[in-house]
Design a protein around this motif. Structure first.
Motif, PDB file in Angstrom:
ATOM      1  N   ARG A 106      95.670  10.031 -68.775  1.00  0.00           N
ATOM      2  CA  ARG A 106      95.206  11.390 -69.102  1.00  0.00           C
ATOM      3  C   ARG A 106      96.061  12.000 -70.226  1.00  0.00           C
ATOM      4  N   CYS A 156      98.486   7.560 -59.088  1.00  0.00           N
ATOM      5  CA  CYS A 156      98.481   8.787 -59.896  1.00  0.00           C
ATOM      6  C   CYS A 156      99.297   8.593 -61.175  1.00  0.00           C
ATOM      7  N   CYS A 159      90.751  15.351 -55.314  1.00  0.00           N
ATOM      8  CA  CYS A 159      90.533  13.967 -55.733  1.00  0.00           C
ATOM      9  C   CYS A 159      90.744  13.035 -54.537  1.00  0.00           C
ATOM     10  N   GLU A 172      87.804  11.156 -65.445  1.00  0.00           N
ATOM     11  CA  GLU A 172      88.551   9.962 -65.043  1.00  0.00           C
ATOM     12  C   GLU A 172      87.664   8.944 -64.341  1.00  0.00           C
ATOM     13  N   TYR A 192      91.791  10.244 -54.303  1.00  0.00           N
ATOM     14  CA  TYR A 192      92.981   9.379 -54.394  1.00  0.00           C
ATOM     15  C   TYR A 192      94.268  10.170 -54.239  1.00  0.00           C
ATOM     16  N   SER A 193      94.143  11.467 -54.022  1.00  0.00           N
ATOM     17  CA  SER A 193      95.358  12.293 -54.007  1.00  0.00           C
ATOM     18  C   SER A 193      96.270  11.951 -52.834  1.00  0.00           C
ATOM     19  N   MET A 242      91.798   2.172 -59.001  1.00  0.00           N
ATOM     20  CA  MET A 242      92.581   2.467 -57.798  1.00  0.00           C
ATOM     21  C   MET A 242      92.627   1.327 -56.779  1.00  0.00           C
ATOM     22  N   ASN A 289      88.722   5.491 -62.691  1.00  0.00           N
ATOM     23  CA  ASN A 289      89.653   5.542 -61.554  1.00  0.00           C
ATOM     24  C   ASN A 289      89.094   4.763 -60.366  1.00  0.00           C
ATOM     25  N   CYS A 323      96.799   7.160 -63.590  1.00  0.00           N
ATOM     26  CA  CYS A 323      95.829   8.177 -63.996  1.00  0.00           C
ATOM     27  C   CYS A 323      96.494   9.221 -64.910  1.00  0.00           C
TER      28      CYS A 323
HETATM   29 FE1  SF4 Z   1      94.439  11.248 -60.962  1.00  0.00          FE
HETATM   30 FE2  SF4 Z   1      93.386  11.892 -58.622  1.00  0.00          FE
HETATM   31 FE3  SF4 Z   1      95.983  11.234 -58.776  1.00  0.00          FE
HETATM   32 FE4  SF4 Z   1      95.118  13.539 -59.813  1.00  0.00          FE
HETATM   33  S1  SF4 Z   1      95.109  12.952 -57.643  1.00  0.00           S
HETATM   34  S2  SF4 Z   1      96.514  12.084 -60.785  1.00  0.00           S
HETATM   35  S3  SF4 Z   1      93.077  12.969 -60.564  1.00  0.00           S
HETATM   36  S4  SF4 Z   1      94.230   9.908 -59.175  1.00  0.00           S
END
Ligand code: SF4
Length: 353
Positions: free
Chosen positions: A154, A147, A242, A93, A244-245, A134, A130, A150
């Motif tokens: 995906r 997310c 991640c 990503e 960005y989580s 983001m 990403n 993303c």
């Molecule tokens: Fe994507 Fe990171 Fe969110 Fe998982 S946590 S969906 S890898 S942005």
């Protein structure tokens, strides 16, 4: 073997060895060998119970390098490499300092297990990473959740490459905790449509443009996946999650459900069973399903199935590109460090058991 009903927490319930793993919801007490057996039997049972795949079908495993997908790949090769052809799909990503480490672990595991893999990158496929996406999404909340972007991108790639590689089934590492969190989230959000689509298999399954997605770890608790990986020395990437989580609402649900599970062991299984009991009443209307299937066609841009001119992924990317143009001259792109400075929220790392 010890007698049923006479469990002694100090010794394995299947032999006389010392207990290494306690599962409070049973309760179950196992030595390492019998925990492994219990874990693997449940995995195989889930595949049979939900009829997830058949011998000779080509299986494509979405491999992130994290514990769930690594354990999944390990188990699938252990039990099904003679009956099925197995390949892995690794999606990059584009998250600097995080993704490449997990991808290296994923590649190492594939080499060790003799599984062919393919790496596909957001950058090459969508012209975006990403890291680029983001800050734009975060600076404009009307665009939606990070997310969500993303995940949609995906899923688009997973389906596209599953078809390209002629896979019959696409396997993901979703576990019991993920499923229960999704169920509760759908209830809290009053999202009946999504709730109805939930299953050990997912997506619109009877349309040729979609490869069936299946979840062999559907009934396996996350904690046990970690324990199984440790006992069986399955290398996976777990040092960090991640970056960005923290933007994901799911973390709040994970924390809430973990609290319940720790206080009242078995809560997550109860929720799953409740959902399974509910399913017959949620059966989708065949007419409306047929209507959707008839309205599906190829996206004008990426050729993935959609009901509109462009699929959700292509629409999202268009919106992001517009946003990028707008902000280009206004301000410099916020980098990850900047985002984390004001981030005090929960992450998947802080909410995992
Ligand atoms: Fe994507 Fe990171 Fe969110 Fe998982 S946590 S969906 S890898 S942005």
């Amino acid at each position: 073997m010890q007698k049923q009903g006479k469990k002694n927490p100090k010794t394995c319930e299947q032999c006389t060895k010392k207990t290494s793993v306690t599962l409070p919801y049973g309760p179950h007490y196992f030595c390492e060998k019998h925990f492994t057996k219990f874990f693997e039997n449940r995995f195989k049972k889930t595949i049979r119970k939900y009829n997830l795949f058949k011998p000779k079908e080509k299986l494509l495993i979405a491999l992130s390098g994290g514990k769930d997908s690594c354990v999944l790949l390990y188990l699938i090769t252990k039990y099904y490499s003679k009956s099925n052809s197995i390949q892995a799909l690794i999606i990059d990503e584009g998250v600097k300092g995080y993704r490449e480490k997990a991808i290296n672990v994923a590649k190492e595991l594939c080499s060790k297990l003799n599984v062919n893999y393919l790496v596909v990158k957001f950058k090459k496929e969508f012209g975006l990473t990403n890291d680029k996406l983001m800050p734009l999404v975060l600076s404009n909340p009307t665009l939606g959740g990070t997310c969500a972007f993303c995940g949609t991108m995906r899923r688009n790639l997973m389906n596209k490459y599953a078809k390209k590689l002629r896979a019959d089934k696409l396997l993901t590492g979703h576990n019991l905790d993920d499923e229960v969190q999704s169920f509760v989230m759908n209830v809290f959000n009053n999202d009946f449509k999504r709730l109805k689509r939930m299953n050990a298999t997912s997506g619109i399954i009877d349309y040729e443009g979609f490869v069936k997605r299946i979840k062999p770890l559907y009934e396996t608790p996350e904690k046990e996946i970690i324990t199984y990986a440790a006992i069986n020395e399955i290398k996976h990437y777990s040092q960090e999650c991640c970056p960005y989580s923290w933007t994901a609402k799911r973390n709040e649900y994970r924390e809430m459900l973990n609290t319940f599970e720790n206080r009242f062991p078995g809560t997550e299984y109860s929720i799953l069973r409740f959902f399974e009991n509910l399913k017959p009443y949620l059966k989708s209307n065949k007419n409306s399903e047929n209507k959707i299937i008839h309205s599906l066609h190829e996206c004008k841009n990426c050729k993935e199935p959609t009901e509109k001119d462009y699929c959700k992924t292509c629409e999202m990317i268009q919106r992001i590109k517009k946003e990028e143009m707008k902000t280009k001259n206004k301000k410099e792109e916020k980098d990850l460090t900047h985002l984390n400075k004001y981030n005090k929220k929960l992450t998947c790392q802080t909410t995992k058991n």
